[in-house]
Enzyme design. Structure first.
Site, PDB file in Angstrom:
ATOM      1  N   LYS A  13       0.841  -1.212   0.000  1.00  0.00           N
ATOM      2  CA  LYS A  13       0.000   0.000   0.000  1.00  0.00           C
ATOM      3  C   LYS A  13       0.871   1.255   0.000  1.00  0.00           C
ATOM      4  CE  LYS A  13      -1.640   1.493   4.105  1.00  0.00           C
ATOM      5  NZ  LYS A  13      -1.353   2.900   4.433  1.00  0.00           N
ATOM      6  N   ASN A  14       1.880   1.266   0.865  1.00  0.00           N
ATOM      7  CA  ASN A  14       2.676   2.492   1.024  1.00  0.00           C
ATOM      8  C   ASN A  14       3.609   2.746  -0.152  1.00  0.00           C
ATOM      9  OD1 ASN A  14       1.398   2.962   3.392  1.00  0.00           O
ATOM     10  ND2 ASN A  14       3.144   2.514   4.729  1.00  0.00           N
ATOM     11  N   ARG A  67       1.275  14.628  13.565  1.00  0.00           N
ATOM     12  CA  ARG A  67       1.792  14.405  12.209  1.00  0.00           C
ATOM     13  C   ARG A  67       1.763  15.652  11.310  1.00  0.00           C
ATOM     14  NH1 ARG A  67      -0.267   8.496  10.313  1.00  0.00           N
ATOM     15  NH2 ARG A  67       1.484   8.592   8.901  1.00  0.00           N
ATOM     16  N   CYS A 119      -4.421  13.018  13.607  1.00  0.00           N
ATOM     17  CA  CYS A 119      -4.915  11.679  13.326  1.00  0.00           C
ATOM     18  C   CYS A 119      -4.704  10.847  14.581  1.00  0.00           C
ATOM     19  CB  CYS A 119      -4.232  11.059  12.124  1.00  0.00           C
ATOM     20  SG  CYS A 119      -2.583  10.486  12.483  1.00  0.00           S
ATOM     21  N   ASP A 142       5.339   0.638  11.869  1.00  0.00           N
ATOM     22  CA  ASP A 142       4.105  -0.006  11.406  1.00  0.00           C
ATOM     23  C   ASP A 142       4.008  -1.476  11.825  1.00  0.00           C
ATOM     24  OD1 ASP A 142       3.224   2.324  10.316  1.00  0.00           O
ATOM     25  OD2 ASP A 142       3.641   1.795   8.231  1.00  0.00           O
ATOM     26  N   ARG A 189      -8.361  -0.561   5.199  1.00  0.00           N
ATOM     27  CA  ARG A 189      -7.449   0.432   4.616  1.00  0.00           C
ATOM     28  C   ARG A 189      -6.127  -0.193   4.194  1.00  0.00           C
ATOM     29  NH1 ARG A 189      -6.371   5.642   7.931  1.00  0.00           N
ATOM     30  NH2 ARG A 189      -5.135   5.863   6.053  1.00  0.00           N
ATOM     31  N   ARG A 248      -3.948  10.708   5.019  1.00  0.00           N
ATOM     32  CA  ARG A 248      -2.852  11.680   5.011  1.00  0.00           C
ATOM     33  C   ARG A 248      -2.006  11.620   3.748  1.00  0.00           C
ATOM     34  NH1 ARG A 248       0.094  14.186   8.665  1.00  0.00           N
ATOM     35  NH2 ARG A 248       1.953  13.554   7.551  1.00  0.00           N
TER      36      ARG A 248
HETATM   37  C1  UD1 Z   1       4.715   6.852   6.253  1.00  0.00           C
HETATM   38  C2  UD1 Z   1       3.831   5.636   6.129  1.00  0.00           C
HETATM   39  C3  UD1 Z   1       3.338   5.189   7.496  1.00  0.00           C
HETATM   40  C4  UD1 Z   1       4.533   4.968   8.417  1.00  0.00           C
HETATM   41  C5  UD1 Z   1       5.447   6.184   8.423  1.00  0.00           C
HETATM   42  C6  UD1 Z   1       6.734   5.955   9.199  1.00  0.00           C
HETATM   43  C7  UD1 Z   1       2.814   5.918   3.960  1.00  0.00           C
HETATM   44  C8  UD1 Z   1       1.605   6.201   3.152  1.00  0.00           C
HETATM   45  N1  UD1 Z   1       2.702   5.965   5.271  1.00  0.00           N
HETATM   46  O1  UD1 Z   1       3.919   7.891   6.817  1.00  0.00           O
HETATM   47  O2  UD1 Z   1       2.610   3.972   7.342  1.00  0.00           O
HETATM   48  O3  UD1 Z   1       4.064   4.738   9.728  1.00  0.00           O
HETATM   49  O4  UD1 Z   1       5.822   6.535   7.085  1.00  0.00           O
HETATM   50  O5  UD1 Z   1       7.418   4.861   8.698  1.00  0.00           O
HETATM   51  O6  UD1 Z   1       3.849   5.593   3.416  1.00  0.00           O
HETATM   52  N2  UD1 Z   1       7.000  14.593  10.447  1.00  0.00           N
HETATM   53  C9  UD1 Z   1       7.186  15.928  10.728  1.00  0.00           C
HETATM   54  N3  UD1 Z   1       6.989  16.835   9.710  1.00  0.00           N
HETATM   55  C10 UD1 Z   1       6.632  16.456   8.455  1.00  0.00           C
HETATM   56  C11 UD1 Z   1       6.476  15.069   8.173  1.00  0.00           C
HETATM   57  C12 UD1 Z   1       6.677  14.172   9.202  1.00  0.00           C
HETATM   58  O7  UD1 Z   1       7.488  16.313  11.854  1.00  0.00           O
HETATM   59  O8  UD1 Z   1       6.461  17.314   7.583  1.00  0.00           O
HETATM   60  C13 UD1 Z   1       7.215  13.606  11.530  1.00  0.00           C
HETATM   61  C14 UD1 Z   1       5.979  12.751  11.806  1.00  0.00           C
HETATM   62  O9  UD1 Z   1       5.093  13.400  12.695  1.00  0.00           O
HETATM   63  C15 UD1 Z   1       6.613  11.514  12.402  1.00  0.00           C
HETATM   64  C16 UD1 Z   1       7.920  11.382  11.619  1.00  0.00           C
HETATM   65  O10 UD1 Z   1       8.183  12.674  11.082  1.00  0.00           O
HETATM   66  O11 UD1 Z   1       6.900  11.734  13.757  1.00  0.00           O
HETATM   67  C17 UD1 Z   1       7.900  10.367  10.490  1.00  0.00           C
HETATM   68  O12 UD1 Z   1       6.771  10.604   9.675  1.00  0.00           O
HETATM   69  P1  UD1 Z   1       6.763  10.255   8.118  1.00  0.00           P
HETATM   70  O13 UD1 Z   1       7.942   9.385   7.826  1.00  0.00           O
HETATM   71  O14 UD1 Z   1       6.619  11.517   7.348  1.00  0.00           O
HETATM   72  O15 UD1 Z   1       5.440   9.413   7.984  1.00  0.00           O
HETATM   73  P2  UD1 Z   1       4.430   9.394   6.768  1.00  0.00           P
HETATM   74  O16 UD1 Z   1       5.133   9.643   5.488  1.00  0.00           O
HETATM   75  O17 UD1 Z   1       3.245  10.242   7.095  1.00  0.00           O
END
Ligand code: UD1
Length: 428
Positions: A22-23, A125, A120, A311, A403, A96
């Site tokens: 999915k990701n 996030r 969320c 995850d 999902r 998201r």
């Molecule tokens: C993706 C995955 C999710 C997984 C996560 C971490 C998808 C669709 N989802 O989510 O399943 O749990 O990676 O492996 O691929 N953060 C910030 N600022 C930002 C972006 C992120 O502070 O602009 C923080 C987040 O709050 C979190 C950390 O960075 O604490 C990692 O998040 P991120 O790797 O961005 O997760 P996602 O891409 O949302």
């Protein structure tokens, strides 16, 4: 709302075909916004999040057609006529990953209006890293009325050095996609290096992008004038594979995971091996069973790839509830990602949470209970607990599972689990 009923006590035996990730599929679908050619993706899982992304892209004007060949789904996306560059609140709120359209839209169409995702179940996030990174490529981004209004400078985005202060999967993907069409060279430093990002980079290269540093935390992208269509097979879902490996272990079963390789889940295999789980490579995948008898408590800390994935944290905790000894599980990626703990306690687990760590003390047995979860991975951890619990477990809010786990009930039932989906209103 549908529920799932599980009668615990059966060992899982058989084989489970691992779906496309999915990701990986979600950002891959967003690449259709970067080209007027056709992007064909094979092995796309049939999941609610994929439907949400399909609806979002369709609202931008992307034509999406889905074909089934056996259990394999191919999705062909054509972004030749982009008619709308807005990602509305209703879709972004649901998922998201919708923010992944931001980079491609600004890069190719010069503008985008994308809703801020808001909070969320697993924490606040933010998307500040996505915004700052795109600003470094020259985008002007205003935040108004809950939306990000983004505009590229005249002549398009400009390559730059982006040094992420924190590793983010989504921000790396957004910037990687945007940089493929920026003028000149972009460097992404401290980039996330999850296999899903490497998969995205491979697909972009297939579309004509110039990217170096695949699989590392330093990606170098030389922008090109235009990208073309391609055909790409989505990488296997390492989180689904890890989940079923743990389900096999918790039930003391033996399951062959088809279509997944050891290297994709190496950190998970290493941790599980310490916990008394063995893996054998087979021509078609990986066979999983306990090494000799009991599971042992091990300490786990979640980390960006190649570390242990957040995850799989909830599933690991479920596995540890019946292991011998204690296990300290520390979550470093998301705050508030222990929502499964109160539900596991209701099933008889012994867990104490101290800040970002949870101390799990193995118990002899779990007992079935009605349970409810607030997110995808927490839900599946309760399914795993239900598979070994005495008696019946009824899982509510099944839509979370829809999902991210393709045909979960069928896959587990085919390995001997007593599990069924109860339609809304059906008696227990
Ligand atoms: C993706 C995955 C999710 C997984 C996560 C971490 C998808 C669709 N989802 O989510 O399943 O749990 O990676 O492996 O691929 N953060 C910030 N600022 C930002 C972006 C992120 O502070 O602009 C923080 C987040 O709050 C979190 C950390 O960075 O604490 C990692 O998040 P991120 O790797 O961005 O997760 P996602 O891409 O949302």
């Amino acid at each position: 709302m549908d529920r799932i009923r599980i009668r615990g006590g059966k060992s899982l035996k058989g084989e489970i075909r691992i779906s496309g990730a999915k990701n990986a599929a979600l950002p891959l679908m967003a690449t259709s916004l970067l080209t007027d050619g056709e992007v064909r993706l094979d092995s796309v899982p049939d999941l609610a999040d994929i439907t949400t992304m399909t609806n979002l892209l369709a609202q931008h004007g992307v034509e999406v057609t889905t074909k089934l060949a056996g259990k394999e789904r191919s999705v062909t996306l054509s972004g030749a006529n982009i008619t709308d560059t807005t990602a509305p609140y209703d879709l972004v709120r649901k998922m998201r990953a919708s923010v992944l359209v931001l980079g491609p839209l600004v890069a190719r169409h010069g503008q985008a209006k994308v809703s801020l995702p808001g909070g969320c179940a697993i924490g606040t996030r933010p998307v500040d890293l996505h915004i700052k990174g795109l600003q470094q490529l020259g985008a002007e981004i205003d935040l108004r009325e809950g939306y990000m209004y983004a505009r590229a400078p005249q002549g398009g985005l400009i390559g730059a050095e982006v040094n992420f202060p924190k590793v983010s999967v989504g921000a790396t993907e957004n910037l990687l996609m945007a940089a493929t069409l920026a003028k000149g060279e972009t460097q992404l430093i401290n980039a996330a290096r999850e296999p899903e990002i490497t998969d995205l980079a491979k697909c972009l290269i297939g579309m004509g992008a110039e990217i170096e540093g695949l699989g590392t935390d330093h990606l170098r992208i030389r922008g090109v004038e235009r990208l073309h269509g391609t055909t790409h097979k989505v990488v296997a879902d390492r989180i689904e594979a890890g989940t079923y490996a743990m389900a096999a272990a918790i039930t003391n079963g033996e399951v062959e995971l088809i279509g997944v390789h050891h290297e994709l889940i190496a950190a998970v295999c290493a941790t599980l091996q310490q916990a008394g789980v063995q893996f054998t490579e087979t021509p078609r995948g990986l066979k999983v069973s306990r090494a000799n008898g009991d599971l042992l408590g091990v300490d786990v800390m979640t980390e960006p790839f190649p570390g242990f994935p957040t995850d799989l944290q909830a599933q690991m905790m479920a596995l540890m509830t019946t292991a011998q000894g204690a296990s300290m599980i520390t979550e470093t990626i998301f705050e508030n990602r222990f929502m499964h703990v109160p539900e596991l306690l209701r099933m008889g687990a012994s867990i104490n949470v101290h800040g970002a760590s949870a101390m799990v003390r193995g118990v002899k047995r779990l007992t079935g209970a009605p349970v409810m979860a607030t997110d995808l991975r927490a839900s599946v951890s309760l399914v795993m607990a239900g598979l070994v619990a005495e008696g019946d477990t009824i899982l509510n809010r099944v839509y979370h599972l829809d999902r991210g786990y393709e045909r979960l009930v069928q896959k587990l039932a085919a390995c001997g689990a007593e599990i069924e989906r109860l339609a809304d209103g059906a008696a227990e």
